[in-house]
Design an enzyme around this catalytic site. Structure first.
Site, mmCIF file in Angstrom:
data_model
loop_
_atom_site.group_PDB
_atom_site.id
_atom_site.type_symbol
_atom_site.label_atom_id
_atom_site.label_comp_id
_atom_site.label_asym_id
_atom_site.label_seq_id
_atom_site.Cartn_x
_atom_site.Cartn_y
_atom_site.Cartn_z
ATOM 1 C CE LYS A 111 -14.559 -16.119 -57.140
ATOM 2 N NZ LYS A 111 -14.430 -15.774 -58.752
ATOM 3 C CE LYS A 193 -23.882 -20.876 -54.541
ATOM 4 N NZ LYS A 193 -23.692 -19.384 -53.964
ATOM 5 C CE LYS A 196 -27.323 -14.936 -59.534
ATOM 6 N NZ LYS A 196 -26.700 -14.057 -58.536
#
Ligand code: TYM
Length: 329
Positions: A111, A193, A196
């Site tokens: 991040k 990956k 979500k």
């Protein structure tokens, strides 16, 4: 009986990656271990949440655990925020974690590397809370996907540090990573990956996707121009990912699938996987709907809270004594 514990954040929709890397392992091991599975809602608020959506996602996650096959007679299923000892131990362990080790955690590093500026302090310290989740229950094993391995290793370090300073207090846990499916990749970018929060929803199969939509996502999965069906993560990551998904859902070994498809094209392979995913989601969602309508969710959480708190509160009292908090006995 050895103890096993794991949790999943109730943020957004759960993906096939969560099922394969985590939930399918919980089901596999529920007969073999004393199992604790929780909903990591304290962790979910490290990024902004809408309370209404969070409540809905939490209920859906419990129903999904049950629909996937977790048996509340065998597994203690609970909500993290129901047991205040998680937050208490989380704080104590935050004070035994170093800035340097938290700065090395991938999620925070990614991040900051992306230049995100609204990172909360909670997102930075959450691996210490995760350590608390695990150590509070004296878990021997922690089944997770590969992305969480780093956090279990940090947990081991914190536990050893604590034990050295205050005397034997915590069991040193071990991560349990599945041999096949430790990292399911995005269908649109198989070097990343499946997540979500995938930027394109076409890259992730959500457990509550319409089965026909999920099938389409498999059919349009990114592959390569090599044209040979074999398991090669480096040169053919898309096909390797599809073979993994097939193997987990069909329980057929990757070698057998590869052999069966030796004279076929990618389209045939995708068609078969599309059908497997369609059938898997249809069955799961039928059970999910039944469970949601049955009202069993509240009862499972009530029972889980009672069982989990017995262990957690005993442990937190011991920790408080060790660090010098307890005055009145
Ligand atoms: P979370 O909610 O991001 O993910 C839940 C579980 O799903 C696995 N997973 C995957 N496995 C394979 N392929 C993928 N694409 C994939 N995506 C996710 C994760 O590895 C994880 O096992 N911090 C944790 C939750 C947590 C926890 C704990 C876990 C909090 N406390 C204590 C174990 C023990 C998390 O954010 O997982």
């Amino acid at each position: 009986m050895k103890r096993m514990l794991s949790g999943i954040k109730p943020t957004g929709g759960l993906t096939l990656g969560n099922y394969i890397g985590a939930i399918s392992q919980f089901i596999k091991y529920q007969d073999e271990y004393e199992m604790y599975v929780f909903i990591a809602n304290l962790h979910s608020i490290t990024v902004a949440q809408d309370p209404k959506e969070l409540r809905q996602n939490t209920k859906d996650l419990i129903a999904l655990y049950l629909a996937a096959g977790l048996d509340p007679q065998k597994v203690t299923l609970f909500l993290q925020s129901d047991i205040s000892a998680h937050a208490e131990l989380g704080w104590i362990l935050t004070c035994h974690s170093y800035m340097g080790e938290l700065q090395r955690m991938t999620q925070y590093k990614d991040k900051t590397a992306k230049g995100e500026t609204n990172i909360t302090a909670g997102l930075f310290t959450y691996p210490s809370l995760m350590a608390a989740d695990i150590l509070l229950y004296d878990a021997d094993y922690v089944p997770v996907g590969i992305d969480q391995k780093q956090h279990v290793e940090l947990t081991r370090n914190i536990a050893e540090r604590f034990n050295n300073k205050y005397g034997e207090t915590f069991i040193i846990p071990e991560p349990v990573i599945p041999k096949v499916g430790a990292k399911i990749m995005s269908l649109q970018d198989p070097t990343k990956k499946m997540s979500k929060s995938d930027e394109t929803t076409k890259g992730a199969i959500y457990l509550l996707d319409e089965p026909a939509v999920a099938r389409k996502k498999i059919m349009s999965a990114v592959t390569d121009s090599i044209g040979i069906i074999r398991y090669d993560e480096v040169n053919q990551p898309g096909i390797a990912n599809l073979l993994t998904i097939h193997s987990v859902l069909s329980k057929e070994s990757i070698e057998d699938i590869v052999e069966r498809f030796s004279n076929h094209g990618y389209g045939d392979l995708k068609k078969e996987i599309g059908q497997l995913v369609f059938d898997f989601l249809s069955e799961l969602q039928d059970r999910f709907k039944e469970i949601k309508n049955s009202g069993i969710v509240d009862e499972v959480l009530r029972q889980g809270k009672e069982q989990a708190e017995q262990i957690a509160y005993k442990k937190i009292r011991k920790v408080k004594r060790k660090v010098g908090f307890e005055i009145v006995k």
